[in-house]
Design a protein around this motif. Structure first.
Motif, short mmCIF file in Angstrom:
data_model
loop_
_atom_site.label_atom_id
_atom_site.label_comp_id
_atom_site.label_asym_id
_atom_site.label_seq_id
_atom_site.Cartn_x
_atom_site.Cartn_y
_atom_site.Cartn_z
N GLN A 1 0.98 -1.34 -0.31
CA GLN A 1 0.06 -0.14 -0.01
C GLN A 1 1.01 1.17 -0.11
OE1 GLN A 1 -2.39 0.54 3.54
NE2 GLN A 1 -3.49 2.08 2.63
N LYS A 2 0.68 2.14 -0.84
CA LYS A 2 1.39 3.41 -0.75
C LYS A 2 0.87 4.32 0.27
CE LYS A 2 1.57 3.81 -6.04
NZ LYS A 2 1.41 4.46 -7.17
N GLU A 3 1.91 5.03 0.58
CA GLU A 3 1.85 5.86 2.06
C GLU A 3 0.78 7.03 1.50
OE1 GLU A 3 6.31 6.41 2.28
OE2 GLU A 3 5.32 6.58 4.45
N VAL A 4 0.71 7.76 0.29
CA VAL A 4 -0.30 8.83 -0.01
C VAL A 4 -0.71 8.14 -1.46
CG1 VAL A 4 -0.92 11.10 -0.45
CG2 VAL A 4 0.87 10.32 1.39
N GLU A 5 -2.20 7.84 -1.38
CA GLU A 5 -2.74 7.39 -2.73
C GLU A 5 -3.77 8.50 -3.33
OE1 GLU A 5 -3.16 2.86 -1.61
OE2 GLU A 5 -3.39 3.52 -3.65
N GLN A 6 -3.66 8.60 -4.53
CA GLN A 6 -4.64 9.62 -5.36
C GLN A 6 -4.91 8.84 -6.69
OE1 GLN A 6 -1.83 13.25 -5.05
NE2 GLN A 6 -3.65 13.86 -5.47
N ASN A 7 -6.07 9.05 -7.24
CA ASN A 7 -6.49 8.69 -8.51
C ASN A 7 -5.83 9.39 -9.33
OD1 ASN A 7 -7.97 8.10 -11.05
ND2 ASN A 7 -9.49 7.36 -9.81
N SER A 8 -5.07 8.79 -10.24
CA SER A 8 -4.36 9.73 -11.36
C SER A 8 -5.11 10.29 -12.35
CB SER A 8 -3.24 8.70 -12.18
OG SER A 8 -4.01 7.70 -12.82
N GLY A 9 -6.12 9.87 -12.67
CA GLY A 9 -7.06 10.80 -13.59
C GLY A 9 -6.88 10.34 -14.84
N PRO A 10 -7.26 11.10 -15.88
CA PRO A 10 -7.74 12.39 -15.87
C PRO A 10 -9.16 12.73 -15.22
CG PRO A 10 -7.66 11.93 -17.92
CD PRO A 10 -7.22 10.83 -17.33
N LEU A 11 -9.39 13.58 -14.46
CA LEU A 11 -10.69 13.92 -13.95
C LEU A 11 -11.11 15.08 -14.95
CD1 LEU A 11 -13.05 13.79 -11.97
CD2 LEU A 11 -11.80 15.45 -10.54
N SER A 12 -12.32 14.94 -15.56
CA SER A 12 -12.66 15.83 -16.52
C SER A 12 -14.03 16.54 -16.02
CB SER A 12 -12.87 15.25 -17.91
OG SER A 12 -13.12 16.38 -18.92
N VAL A 13 -14.17 17.95 -15.76
CA VAL A 13 -15.13 18.34 -15.30
C VAL A 13 -15.41 19.77 -16.29
CG1 VAL A 13 -14.92 17.83 -13.02
CG2 VAL A 13 -14.04 20.08 -13.96
N PRO A 14 -16.97 19.99 -16.43
CA PRO A 14 -17.12 21.12 -17.41
C PRO A 14 -17.08 22.50 -16.53
CG PRO A 14 -19.05 19.95 -16.57
CD PRO A 14 -18.11 19.27 -15.88
N GLU A 15 -16.60 23.65 -17.32
CA GLU A 15 -16.48 24.67 -16.63
C GLU A 15 -17.72 25.09 -15.84
OE1 GLU A 15 -15.56 27.71 -19.70
OE2 GLU A 15 -15.30 29.40 -18.33
N GLY A 16 -17.42 25.76 -14.66
CA GLY A 16 -18.59 25.98 -13.73
C GLY A 16 -18.81 25.06 -12.66
N ALA A 17 -18.43 23.83 -13.06
CA ALA A 17 -18.81 22.48 -12.07
C ALA A 17 -17.83 22.63 -11.00
CB ALA A 17 -18.79 21.20 -12.86
N ILE A 18 -18.23 21.67 -9.96
CA ILE A 18 -17.33 21.36 -8.89
C ILE A 18 -16.46 20.40 -9.13
CG2 ILE A 18 -17.41 20.53 -6.44
CD1 ILE A 18 -20.11 22.01 -6.11
#
Lengths: 110, 112
Positions: A1-18
């Motif tokens: 298990q990695k010490e700090v884990e993040q999803n590499s993505g890409p995370l795509s969102v439209p302009e104005g979204a959260i």
């Protein structure tokens, strides 16, 4: 298990979204948590730091920390194309060293 | 202006050559750090220094050396023993080791 884990993505969102970026960590005694933004070819710049459970807001950015679940997140409201970058989660644990995740690439679509 | 400067922006190394990367800060920070970043990987700690005339190895110190003779300066030497030196090198500083780290603009090292 990695010490700090993040999803590499890409995370795509439209302009104005959260945009919601997530990070988990393995060291239960970690006390300090950071989000950095890194544009392509540039160095990381600090977005937020958070030290206690709950939410911390700074402009369009909100960091959320849940130590029981060993989970920290970053919300970006009203996402702009200029927010497109890699977001690095970093944690200071028992060794007093800053441990980085591999980052999540965020792409905000106009 | 307060900040961290790194030079050069790009550096080319020939095989068997030692090269030195410069890092200077005028933030009056006690702690300074060197990280290496490779594509698809997070930042990895090479060396860090909590105070002048003291430094410790990080996770990937082999093939690198540092000195901390002045509070403002923390140069990194990439020796010929480092067989895969091509990477983006980042210097950072903080008030102390438990505090927020701020980064310089980085040096990109390429091997000829």
């Amino acid at each position: 298990q990695k010490e700090v884990e993040q999803n590499s993505g890409p995370l795509s969102v439209p302009e104005g979204a959260i945009a919601s970026l997530n990070c988990t960590y393995s060291d239960r005694v970690s006390q300090s948590f950071f989000w950095y933004r890194q544009y392509s070819g540039k160095s990381p710049e600090l977005i937020m730091s958070i030290y206690s459970n709950g939410d911390k807001e700074d402009g369009r950015f909100t960091a959320q920390l849940n130590k029981a679940s060993q989970y920290v997140s970053l919300l970006i409201r009203d996402s702009q194309p200029s927010d497109s970058a890699t977001y690095l989660c970093a944690v200071i644990g028992a060794t007093n060293k800053l441990i980085f995740g591999t980052g999540t690439l965020l792409a905000v679509q106009p | 202006d307060g900040g961290i400067t790194q030079s050069p922006k790009y550096l080319f190394r020939k095989e068997g050559q030692n090269v030195t990367l410069s890092c200077e800060q005028n933030l009056n920070h006690d702690a300074m750090y060197w990280y290496r970043q490779d594509p698809g990987q997070g930042l990895r700690l090479i060396y860090y220094s909590q105070i002048v005339n003291d430094f410790q190895k990080g996770d990937i110190a082999e093939g690198y050396s540092v000195s901390r003779e002045k509070k403002e300066s923390f140069p990194l030497t990439v020796t010929s023993a480092q067989k895969n030196p091509t990477a983006f090198y980042l210097c950072a500083s903080s008030i102390s080791v438990k505090e927020t780290q701020y980064f310089g603009p980085g040096t990109r090292l390429l091997v000829l």
